[in-house]
Design a protein around this motif. Structure first.
Motif, PDB file in Angstrom:
ATOM      1  N   ALA A  64       3.127  -4.430 -51.644  1.00  0.00           N
ATOM      2  CA  ALA A  64       4.238  -3.914 -50.838  1.00  0.00           C
ATOM      3  C   ALA A  64       4.122  -4.286 -49.366  1.00  0.00           C
ATOM      4  O   ALA A  64       5.037  -4.007 -48.579  1.00  0.00           O
ATOM      5  CB  ALA A  64       4.313  -2.396 -50.968  1.00  0.00           C
ATOM      6  N   SER A  65       3.002  -4.909 -48.973  1.00  0.00           N
ATOM      7  CA  SER A  65       2.754  -5.310 -47.586  1.00  0.00           C
ATOM      8  C   SER A  65       3.004  -4.167 -46.596  1.00  0.00           C
ATOM      9  O   SER A  65       3.827  -4.282 -45.679  1.00  0.00           O
ATOM     10  CB  SER A  65       3.626  -6.520 -47.214  1.00  0.00           C
ATOM     11  OG  SER A  65       3.340  -7.610 -48.043  1.00  0.00           O
ATOM     12  N   PRO A  66       2.301  -3.055 -46.746  1.00  0.00           N
ATOM     13  CA  PRO A  66       2.526  -1.923 -45.836  1.00  0.00           C
ATOM     14  C   PRO A  66       2.081  -2.241 -44.420  1.00  0.00           C
ATOM     15  O   PRO A  66       1.223  -3.103 -44.196  1.00  0.00           O
ATOM     16  CB  PRO A  66       1.663  -0.815 -46.450  1.00  0.00           C
ATOM     17  CG  PRO A  66       0.578  -1.544 -47.181  1.00  0.00           C
ATOM     18  CD  PRO A  66       1.233  -2.777 -47.730  1.00  0.00           C
ATOM     19  N   LYS A  67       2.666  -1.531 -43.472  1.00  0.00           N
ATOM     20  CA  LYS A  67       2.270  -1.642 -42.073  1.00  0.00           C
ATOM     21  C   LYS A  67       1.076  -0.711 -41.877  1.00  0.00           C
ATOM     22  O   LYS A  67       1.203   0.505 -42.016  1.00  0.00           O
ATOM     23  CB  LYS A  67       3.425  -1.241 -41.167  1.00  0.00           C
ATOM     24  CG  LYS A  67       3.162  -1.415 -39.679  1.00  0.00           C
ATOM     25  CD  LYS A  67       4.440  -1.091 -38.885  1.00  0.00           C
ATOM     26  CE  LYS A  67       4.256  -1.400 -37.402  1.00  0.00           C
ATOM     27  NZ  LYS A  67       3.327  -0.453 -36.744  1.00  0.00           N
TER      28      LYS A  67
ATOM     29  N   ALA B  74      -7.598  -4.458 -43.608  1.00  0.00           N
ATOM     30  CA  ALA B  74      -7.265  -5.794 -44.107  1.00  0.00           C
ATOM     31  C   ALA B  74      -6.867  -5.753 -45.581  1.00  0.00           C
ATOM     32  O   ALA B  74      -5.912  -6.415 -45.996  1.00  0.00           O
ATOM     33  CB  ALA B  74      -8.445  -6.734 -43.900  1.00  0.00           C
ATOM     34  N   LEU B  75      -7.594  -4.965 -46.380  1.00  0.00           N
ATOM     35  CA  LEU B  75      -7.268  -4.864 -47.807  1.00  0.00           C
ATOM     36  C   LEU B  75      -5.948  -4.146 -48.034  1.00  0.00           C
ATOM     37  O   LEU B  75      -5.126  -4.562 -48.871  1.00  0.00           O
ATOM     38  CB  LEU B  75      -8.394  -4.148 -48.552  1.00  0.00           C
ATOM     39  CG  LEU B  75      -9.673  -4.957 -48.794  1.00  0.00           C
ATOM     40  CD1 LEU B  75     -10.789  -4.051 -49.283  1.00  0.00           C
ATOM     41  CD2 LEU B  75      -9.425  -6.089 -49.789  1.00  0.00           C
ATOM     42  N   LEU B  76      -5.722  -3.061 -47.296  1.00  0.00           N
ATOM     43  CA  LEU B  76      -4.485  -2.293 -47.477  1.00  0.00           C
ATOM     44  C   LEU B  76      -3.261  -3.095 -47.057  1.00  0.00           C
ATOM     45  O   LEU B  76      -2.198  -3.001 -47.672  1.00  0.00           O
ATOM     46  CB  LEU B  76      -4.556  -0.993 -46.669  1.00  0.00           C
ATOM     47  CG  LEU B  76      -5.628   0.013 -47.101  1.00  0.00           C
ATOM     48  CD1 LEU B  76      -5.698   1.174 -46.120  1.00  0.00           C
ATOM     49  CD2 LEU B  76      -5.369   0.517 -48.504  1.00  0.00           C
ATOM     50  N   GLN B  77      -3.410  -3.908 -46.015  1.00  0.00           N
ATOM     51  CA  GLN B  77      -2.293  -4.727 -45.544  1.00  0.00           C
ATOM     52  C   GLN B  77      -1.859  -5.740 -46.596  1.00  0.00           C
ATOM     53  O   GLN B  77      -0.714  -6.203 -46.572  1.00  0.00           O
ATOM     54  CB  GLN B  77      -2.691  -5.477 -44.273  1.00  0.00           C
ATOM     55  CG  GLN B  77      -2.722  -4.625 -43.018  1.00  0.00           C
ATOM     56  CD  GLN B  77      -3.204  -5.405 -41.821  1.00  0.00           C
ATOM     57  OE1 GLN B  77      -4.112  -6.235 -41.926  1.00  0.00           O
ATOM     58  NE2 GLN B  77      -2.638  -5.144 -40.657  1.00  0.00           N
TER      59      GLN B  77
ATOM     60  N   ILE C  34       1.621   2.683 -31.177  1.00  0.00           N
ATOM     61  CA  ILE C  34       1.656   2.803 -32.639  1.00  0.00           C
ATOM     62  C   ILE C  34       3.072   3.188 -33.039  1.00  0.00           C
ATOM     63  O   ILE C  34       3.578   4.239 -32.640  1.00  0.00           O
ATOM     64  CB  ILE C  34       0.650   3.870 -33.129  1.00  0.00           C
ATOM     65  CG1 ILE C  34      -0.759   3.558 -32.617  1.00  0.00           C
ATOM     66  CG2 ILE C  34       0.671   3.950 -34.656  1.00  0.00           C
ATOM     67  CD1 ILE C  34      -1.325   2.234 -33.088  1.00  0.00           C
ATOM     68  N   ASP C  35       3.710   2.321 -33.809  1.00  0.00           N
ATOM     69  CA  ASP C  35       5.123   2.521 -34.130  1.00  0.00           C
ATOM     70  C   ASP C  35       5.335   2.716 -35.632  1.00  0.00           C
ATOM     71  O   ASP C  35       5.398   1.763 -36.390  1.00  0.00           O
ATOM     72  CB  ASP C  35       5.944   1.334 -33.635  1.00  0.00           C
ATOM     73  CG  ASP C  35       7.440   1.528 -33.836  1.00  0.00           C
ATOM     74  OD1 ASP C  35       7.872   2.707 -33.925  1.00  0.00           O
ATOM     75  OD2 ASP C  35       8.168   0.524 -33.920  1.00  0.00           O
ATOM     76  N   ARG C  36       5.368   3.948 -36.060  1.00  0.00           N
ATOM     77  CA  ARG C  36       5.721   4.354 -37.418  1.00  0.00           C
ATOM     78  C   ARG C  36       5.040   3.507 -38.510  1.00  0.00           C
ATOM     79  O   ARG C  36       5.717   2.829 -39.292  1.00  0.00           O
ATOM     80  CB  ARG C  36       7.239   4.325 -37.591  1.00  0.00           C
ATOM     81  CG  ARG C  36       7.960   5.387 -36.789  1.00  0.00           C
ATOM     82  CD  ARG C  36       9.441   5.168 -36.752  1.00  0.00           C
ATOM     83  NE  ARG C  36       9.782   3.953 -36.030  1.00  0.00           N
ATOM     84  CZ  ARG C  36      11.017   3.616 -35.657  1.00  0.00           C
ATOM     85  NH1 ARG C  36      12.023   4.420 -35.925  1.00  0.00           N
ATOM     86  NH2 ARG C  36      11.244   2.487 -35.020  1.00  0.00           N
ATOM     87  N   PRO C  37       3.735   3.553 -38.583  1.00  0.00           N
ATOM     88  CA  PRO C  37       3.039   2.800 -39.642  1.00  0.00           C
ATOM     89  C   PRO C  37       3.220   3.467 -41.003  1.00  0.00           C
ATOM     90  O   PRO C  37       3.542   4.657 -41.091  1.00  0.00           O
ATOM     91  CB  PRO C  37       1.573   2.877 -39.196  1.00  0.00           C
ATOM     92  CG  PRO C  37       1.497   4.193 -38.481  1.00  0.00           C
ATOM     93  CD  PRO C  37       2.806   4.335 -37.750  1.00  0.00           C
ATOM     94  N   ASP C  38       3.019   2.693 -42.042  1.00  0.00           N
ATOM     95  CA  ASP C  38       2.974   3.278 -43.384  1.00  0.00           C
ATOM     96  C   ASP C  38       1.637   3.989 -43.574  1.00  0.00           C
ATOM     97  O   ASP C  38       1.576   5.055 -44.192  1.00  0.00           O
ATOM     98  CB  ASP C  38       3.126   2.178 -44.445  1.00  0.00           C
ATOM     99  CG  ASP C  38       4.476   1.492 -44.363  1.00  0.00           C
ATOM    100  OD1 ASP C  38       5.491   2.181 -44.524  1.00  0.00           O
ATOM    101  OD2 ASP C  38       4.503   0.270 -44.109  1.00  0.00           O
ATOM    102  N   ILE C  39       0.584   3.372 -43.039  1.00  0.00           N
ATOM    103  CA  ILE C  39      -0.768   3.923 -43.138  1.00  0.00           C
ATOM    104  C   ILE C  39      -1.426   3.804 -41.776  1.00  0.00           C
ATOM    105  O   ILE C  39      -1.319   2.770 -41.108  1.00  0.00           O
ATOM    106  CB  ILE C  39      -1.607   3.164 -44.188  1.00  0.00           C
ATOM    107  CG1 ILE C  39      -0.964   3.259 -45.574  1.00  0.00           C
ATOM    108  CG2 ILE C  39      -3.038   3.695 -44.235  1.00  0.00           C
ATOM    109  CD1 ILE C  39      -1.624   2.375 -46.634  1.00  0.00           C
TER     110      ILE C  39
END
Length: 316
Positions: free
Chosen positions: A116-119, A109-112, A189-194
């Motif tokens: 940059a709003s990473p996936k 939740a924090l990283l999202q 799972i489709d190519r997440p940033d993290i």
């Protein structure tokens, strides 16, 4: 060698207050309701703890993500290969009932909510357990959760696909209600940033072949690893507390694998829970999970209250 010379300590040690100061000016993006929604059944994490522990951690992770991406850019320049996104993979390990799921959810939740709003995707290793039929056939149903109960080759292949940038990688679905992998069901799972991967044994290196032939382990794909630590007696108490709460909630569902436990008396259920801890969870902890603690980049040490009291960060 002079015996008075001590080897360097592998970790920096921080009290919660010292670690909290490393938050710098990072702003909290979760509300009290968010934290309440994200925590699991028996993990009493508060908004204050999320601020004091996980906010500084996400700040640190932002530096790690930037550094890994820079290293990848250097490699692609040297090899003159097309630049493509390489997911950053975080592993969360620790005993049953220590709070891995809550940590993984709070981090996600924090990283999202980075600017940059990473996936950010989250996967548990439960989906990579062998189906119950396979465990029964191999005579290891009572060792569910032990390393041999997982399809490790499939899990490593999954991580390799993620790291290579493959699209739409399928993950088997595990149902805690029926206590088994659900045939034919997958999440994609489709190519997440993290990607955050949570599980008991993700830091295990396994045995190396005597031939020296290269072999890959799940831990080889982790860019950053977290181990959640606690005293054995506290883990036992938290497991029993969760067991009794589940007995009053999820186990009441007639379709639950554990529904029969809800029909037991409190004394009978307590004896059963204690037996499960002593014959399955504790041996797995001592023999397989705890020995991987020293391989983690970060150790979060919990006290009896379930709150984190100390943070250990591996020296680089």
């Amino acid at each position: 060698m002079d015996k008075r010379i001590k080897p360097p300590a592998p970790y920096h040690h921080f009290t919660k207050a010292q670690w909290s100061n490393l938050r710098a000016d990072e702003k909290m993006t979760l509300s009290r309701e968010d934290v309440k929604r994200l925590r699991t059944l028996s993990d009493p994490i508060s908004l204050e703890e999320a601020e004091e522990v996980y906010l500084p951690l996400t700040r640190l992770l932002s530096f790690y993500v930037e550094a890994v991406q820079s290293l990848h850019n250097v490699s692609t320049r040297f090899l003159d290969t097309p630049d493509q996104k390489v997911p950053f993979i975080i592993g969360v390990a620790g005993s049953v009932a220590v709070g891995k799921s809550t940590t993984a959810r709070i981090l996600r939740a924090l990283l999202q909510r980075w600017p940059a709003s990473p996936k950010v995707d989250l996967v548990t290793t439960d989906g990579f357990l062998h189906p119950n039929a396979v465990l029964e056939e191999r005579g290891i149903m009572e060792r569910k959760g032990f390393p041999e109960s997982y399809d490790r080759a499939r899990f490593v292949a999954f991580l390799a696909d993620i790291k290579s940038g493959k699209a739409d990688v399928a993950v088997p679905v595990y149902s805690h209600l029926v206590y088994d992998v659900v045939p034919g069901e997958f999440v994609t799972i489709d190519r997440p940033d993290i990607l955050i991967v949570e599980g008991l044994n993700i830091l295990q290196p396994g045995e190396l072949p005597r031939t020296g032939k290269p072999i890959l382990f799940a831990s080889d794909f982790l860019d950053f690893s977290i181990y959640i630590d606690a005293a054995e007696s506290d883990l036992r108490d938290w497991f029993m507390e969760r067991f009794f709460r589940l007995r009053e909630t999820a186990f009441q569902d007639p379709s639950s694998f554990f529904h029969r436990f809800a029909q037991m008396s409190e004394k009978e259920a307590g004896a059963l829970g204690k037996m499960v801890w002593e014959t399955i969870n504790l041996p797995n902890l001592v023999d397989n999970v705890l020995p991987t603690r020293g391989r983690a980049d970060l150790v979060l040490k919990k006290g009896q209250s379930h709150m984190i009291e100390e943070v250990q960060l591996r020296r680089v």
